[in-house]
Design a protein around this motif. Structure first.
Motif, PDB file in Angstrom:
ATOM      1  N   ASN A 211      10.737  20.098  18.047  1.00 52.26           N
ATOM      2  CA  ASN A 211      11.708  21.195  18.147  1.00 52.26           C
ATOM      3  C   ASN A 211      12.027  21.723  16.764  1.00 52.26           C
ATOM      4  OD1 ASN A 211      13.314  19.206  17.025  1.00 52.26           O
ATOM      5  ND2 ASN A 211      14.720  19.052  18.745  1.00 52.26           N
ATOM      6  N   ASN A 212      13.204  22.331  16.609  1.00 56.14           N
ATOM      7  CA  ASN A 212      13.561  22.948  15.332  1.00 56.14           C
ATOM      8  C   ASN A 212      13.538  21.959  14.172  1.00 56.14           C
ATOM      9  OD1 ASN A 212      16.582  22.087  14.620  1.00 56.14           O
ATOM     10  ND2 ASN A 212      16.488  22.425  16.822  1.00 56.14           N
ATOM     11  N   HIS A 213      13.770  20.675  14.431  1.00 57.46           N
ATOM     12  CA  HIS A 213      13.728  19.687  13.348  1.00 57.46           C
ATOM     13  C   HIS A 213      12.339  19.622  12.715  1.00 57.46           C
ATOM     14  CE1 HIS A 213      17.733  17.988  13.629  1.00 57.46           C
ATOM     15  NE2 HIS A 213      17.628  17.967  14.943  1.00 57.46           N
ATOM     16  N   ASP A 214      11.317  19.742  13.538  1.00 57.96           N
ATOM     17  CA  ASP A 214       9.948  19.739  13.019  1.00 57.96           C
ATOM     18  C   ASP A 214       9.697  20.966  12.147  1.00 57.96           C
ATOM     19  OD1 ASP A 214       8.134  17.550  14.766  1.00 57.96           O
ATOM     20  OD2 ASP A 214       9.957  18.227  15.747  1.00 57.96           O
ATOM     21  N   TYR A 215      10.275  22.101  12.537  1.00 58.26           N
ATOM     22  CA  TYR A 215      10.086  23.318  11.754  1.00 58.26           C
ATOM     23  C   TYR A 215      10.782  23.195  10.394  1.00 58.26           C
ATOM     24  CZ  TYR A 215       9.825  24.741  16.724  1.00 58.26           C
ATOM     25  OH  TYR A 215       9.577  24.811  18.075  1.00 58.26           O
ATOM     26  N   TRP A 216      11.973  22.601  10.417  1.00 59.18           N
ATOM     27  CA  TRP A 216      12.676  22.376   9.151  1.00 59.18           C
ATOM     28  C   TRP A 216      11.916  21.378   8.274  1.00 59.18           C
ATOM     29  CZ3 TRP A 216      16.361  25.036   6.833  1.00 59.18           C
ATOM     30  CH2 TRP A 216      17.166  25.887   7.597  1.00 59.18           C
ATOM     31  N   ALA A 217      11.317  20.372   8.894  1.00 59.11           N
ATOM     32  CA  ALA A 217      10.514  19.416   8.127  1.00 59.11           C
ATOM     33  C   ALA A 217       9.337  20.127   7.471  1.00 59.11           C
ATOM     34  CB  ALA A 217      10.022  18.290   9.032  1.00 59.11           C
ATOM     35  N   ALA A 218       8.695  21.007   8.215  1.00 58.09           N
ATOM     36  CA  ALA A 218       7.563  21.755   7.662  1.00 58.09           C
ATOM     37  C   ALA A 218       8.006  22.635   6.499  1.00 58.09           C
ATOM     38  CB  ALA A 218       6.908  22.598   8.757  1.00 58.09           C
ATOM     39  N   TRP A 219       9.154  23.270   6.634  1.00 56.36           N
ATOM     40  CA  TRP A 219       9.670  24.121   5.551  1.00 56.36           C
ATOM     41  C   TRP A 219       9.988  23.285   4.311  1.00 56.36           C
ATOM     42  CZ3 TRP A 219      10.083  27.868   2.513  1.00 56.36           C
ATOM     43  CH2 TRP A 219      11.216  28.138   1.761  1.00 56.36           C
ATOM     44  N   ALA A 220      10.595  22.122   4.508  1.00 54.46           N
ATOM     45  CA  ALA A 220      10.918  21.249   3.379  1.00 54.46           C
ATOM     46  C   ALA A 220       9.653  20.803   2.656  1.00 54.46           C
ATOM     47  CB  ALA A 220      11.703  20.034   3.861  1.00 54.46           C
TER      48      ALA A 220
END
Length: 397
Positions: free
Chosen positions: A209-218
């Motif tokens: 979910n969105n946590h994975d997207y934030w991980a990718a951005w980080a």
């Protein structure tokens, strides 16, 4: 951008390796052609040279490193699978336990803004680097005991700190910086990235979910800071994973399942997804590829939902909570989207009403970073363009 623009076409060398594969091997089987040969770039605004001003002494806020466990309580403790009911007592416990980390994020970005936007000079730049070096030397954010909430906090801290570092590094001449210090900081980033990748690789599809997207951005932010092709490719693979989740009508099912917080989390997901796509575009690697239409449809649906939350309620059957949604940080993704691809219907009014856009985890002063054309002119190299002035005017001489 027109459909004839070559930046919209997938590059032949684009690595479409699933994130699950990248996470299973110690050193991904990647060749140099899968990253831009000239090196990874940030948007052009990151390279803007600070305009110095006589501001007197600078007060640097040093944040003690968080070196303890990261086993944090969720603010939705006790909620059902929708994860939408705020537990106030648990939330206060979370805030207390994660206070140093959240303060670290804010102080780093504030110091980067002081240096690059407000012109507080080398003292503000050194404040960013001194905090990073202290956390690096203490092996902060690398505990043995870390739960899923701690993993979320770590990736947000990585996103903020990597962006602060990028801003001071890219807008400074190489001789102005202590290379040994930079190496220590970048080594720490690499170790934090390893922790983030280790947790967010090979996740069950039902959990992505969105946590994975934030991980990718980080990880993407850190990969540009360290020029790490493997981390860059992992981030792009995670973006591909996100694009594969978008439904035919342009929604993210996991975020829609948040019931009365669906609009909040759809908008929240657009923050890292937009910046991932912008950074990829800056590196001449359009990340959305064949999913362009669906990605743009998702963005338009979110903006439409912001204009009329009942549109989301009609889809998932829940009246939407909008308290705290309309802010300059919550809607910050609209600025880089608009400056990179042109605004979609409705974006301009939100930018006018809720700007200036600023977001700690997206880089800080978004209006400053995207006040110049984000994309690099053809034939330029990834080094600080010392003729890029603070007003956004360039002279390529």
């Amino acid at each position: 951008m027109s459909t004839e623009d070559p930046r919209q076409l997938p590059r032949a060398w684009r690595a479409l390796i699933p994130a699950t594969v990248l996470g299973l091997i110690g050193t991904p089987v990647l060749n140099a052609a899968e990253c831009p040969t000239e090196g990874l770039r940030a948007p052009l605004g990151y390279y803007q040279i600070p305009e110095p001003r006589d501001s007197g002494s600078y007060n640097c806020e040093m944040v003690p490193p968080h070196t303890g466990d990261m086993d944090f309580t969720s603010k939705y403790e006790g909620s059902d699978s929708a994860r939408n009911e705020l537990n106030e007592a648990a939330y206060q416990e979370y805030l207390a336990a994660s206070e140093k980390i959240r303060t670290f994020e804010k102080e780093l970005i504030a110091a980067a803004d002081d240096y690059q936007v407000d012109g507080d000079g080398p003292a503000a730049r050194d404040c960013v680097l001194a905090n990073l070096e202290e956390w690096a030397n203490a092996d902060a954010l690398l505990p043995e005991n870390i739960n899923h909430v701690g993993q979320a906090v770590r990736k947000w801290a990585l996103a903020a700190s990597a962006n602060a570092y990028l801003r001071v590094k890219l807008s400074s001449g190489e001789t102005a910086l202590d290379q040994d210090r930079m190496a220590r900081i970048e080594d720490w980033f690499s170790r934090v990235v390893d922790g983030v990748r280790g947790y967010y690789t090979d996740r069950e599809p039902r959990k992505v979910n969105n946590h994975d997207y934030w991980a990718a951005w980080a990880v993407m932010s850190a990969s540009v800071a360290t020029n790490n092709c493997g981390d860059w490719s992992w981030s792009l693979a995670k973006f591909d994973e996100a694009m594969g989740q978008i439904t035919a009508d342009g929604y993210l099912p996991k975020e829609l399942s948040r019931e009365d917080r669906a609009l909040e989390y759809l908008n929240y997901a657009m923050q890292p997804l937009t910046l991932l796509a912008v950074f990829a575009e800056v590196n001449d690697t359009p990340a959305y590829g064949e999913n362009r239409e669906q990605f743009f449809k998702l963005a338009q649906n979110v903006v439409d939902g912001l204009e009329d939350p009942s549109l989301i309620a009609e889809i998932n059957g829940h009246e939407q909570i909008t308290k705290g949604l309309y802010t300059g940080w919550g809607l910050a993704w609209l600025r880089p989207w608009t400056e990179t691809w042109g605004g979609l219907s409705g974006m301009a009014s939100f930018l006018d009403e809720y700007g200036p856009m600023k977001s700690t985890r997206l880089g800080g002063d978004i209006e400053f970073l995207y006040g110049v054309e984000p994309l690099w002119p053809d034939g330029t190299d990834p080094y600080p363009p010392f003729d890029l002035r603070i007003d956004g005017q360039t002279t390529n001489g």
